[in-house]
Design an enzyme around this catalytic site. Structure first.
Site, mmCIF file in Angstrom:
data_model
loop_
_atom_site.group_PDB
_atom_site.id
_atom_site.type_symbol
_atom_site.label_atom_id
_atom_site.label_comp_id
_atom_site.label_asym_id
_atom_site.label_seq_id
_atom_site.Cartn_x
_atom_site.Cartn_y
_atom_site.Cartn_z
ATOM 1 C CE LYS A 45 -3.039 -2.406 3.180
ATOM 2 N NZ LYS A 45 -3.421 -2.416 4.630
ATOM 3 N N GLY A 46 2.137 1.090 0.397
ATOM 4 C CA GLY A 46 2.990 2.246 0.682
ATOM 5 C C GLY A 46 3.136 3.272 -0.424
ATOM 6 C CG ASP A 105 14.595 -1.265 4.912
ATOM 7 O OD1 ASP A 105 15.477 -0.467 5.233
ATOM 8 O OD2 ASP A 105 14.078 -2.069 5.709
ATOM 9 C CG PHE A 154 10.329 2.316 10.723
ATOM 10 C CD1 PHE A 154 10.527 1.203 9.911
ATOM 11 C CD2 PHE A 154 9.039 2.771 10.934
ATOM 12 C CE1 PHE A 154 9.452 0.556 9.316
ATOM 13 C CE2 PHE A 154 7.955 2.123 10.345
ATOM 14 C CZ PHE A 154 8.169 1.018 9.546
ATOM 15 C CG ASP A 161 2.408 0.853 7.345
ATOM 16 O OD1 ASP A 161 3.237 0.658 6.428
ATOM 17 O OD2 ASP A 161 2.047 -0.051 8.130
ATOM 18 N NE ARG A 167 -0.940 2.067 4.955
ATOM 19 C CZ ARG A 167 0.070 1.268 4.658
ATOM 20 N NH1 ARG A 167 1.079 1.728 3.939
ATOM 21 N NH2 ARG A 167 0.082 0.023 5.071
#
Ligand code: IMP
Ligand code: MG
Length: 189
Positions: A45-46, A105, A154, A161, A167
């Site tokens: 979804k990011g 990442d 992070f 999220d 988000r």
């Protein structure tokens, strides 16, 4: 009040994000022509918010499609196991594919997605990620367009999220230490 109280600092402001996305759009406009009619593959979804702004910065004919891969859950470390939860609607055979990611990442997700899409015989595959955390890379995976390099922290906001929250923030930020601590504690119960 609300989720802004959970933010330790803003890493990339809304203005910085929007300005950089215009630049990324200009690079993509030079890379692809109307004839290429690239297919932007948004990794859910990011990347949903990035895709929404990026698509409006493009002038060439193009299409969008969506793919969802398994994510972190409450933890801030990837498991290394990647699953496809939602696949593309159409075939990409002979198509110019641009994978649109929120962040690279470890590189595991992108490596898996790239290899999977390669087996479907596209004309080309390129990758555009908003954020890159090169210090965390485990799998070496090529990235063609990068919005920003970020440090080993992070990050949340603008589609990204923590435990499905944050988000909607229009900037990229870092959460307060105590927010992670709380969820990780609940997690081990
Ligand atoms: P990778 O497989 O380790 O490269 O992680 C890729 C996915 O993990 C991204 O598409 C994100 O959804 C998520 N992710 C990695 N780092 C972060 C972060 O700092 N904040 C939020 N999500 C992240
Ligand atoms: Mg995620």
């Amino acid at each position: 009040m609300g989720m802004l109280a959970d933010i330790d600092k803003v890493l990339i402001s809304e203005d910085q994000l929007q300005a950089r996305i215009v630049e990324l759009g200009e690079s993509l406009n030079k890379t692809y022509s109307d004839e290429d009619r690239p297919l932007l593959v948004c990794i859910l979804k990011g990347a949903f918010m990035f895709l929404a702004d990026l698509t409006r910065a493009l002038s060439m004919r193009h299409e969008v499609d969506f793919m969802e891969t398994s994510s972190y859950g409450a933890r801030t470390e990837s498991s290394g196991v990647v699953r496809i939860l939602l696949d593309l609607e159409r075939s990409i055979e002979g198509r110019h594919v641009l994978i649109v990611e929120d962040i690279v990442d470890s590189g595991r997700t992108l490596n898996y997605v790239t290899r999977n899409l390669e087996t479907r015989n596209p004309a080309s595959i390129r990758v555009c990620t908003l954020l890159d955390k090169p210090s965390r890379r485990v799998v070496d995976v090529p990235v063609d367009f990068v919005g920003f390099e970020v440090p080993d922290e992070f990050v949340i906001g603008y589609g990204l999220d923590f435990d499905e929250e944050y988000r909607n923030l229009p900037f990229i930020g870092v959460l307060k230490e105590e927010i992670y601590a709380k969820v990780e504690e609940e997690d081990t119960r």
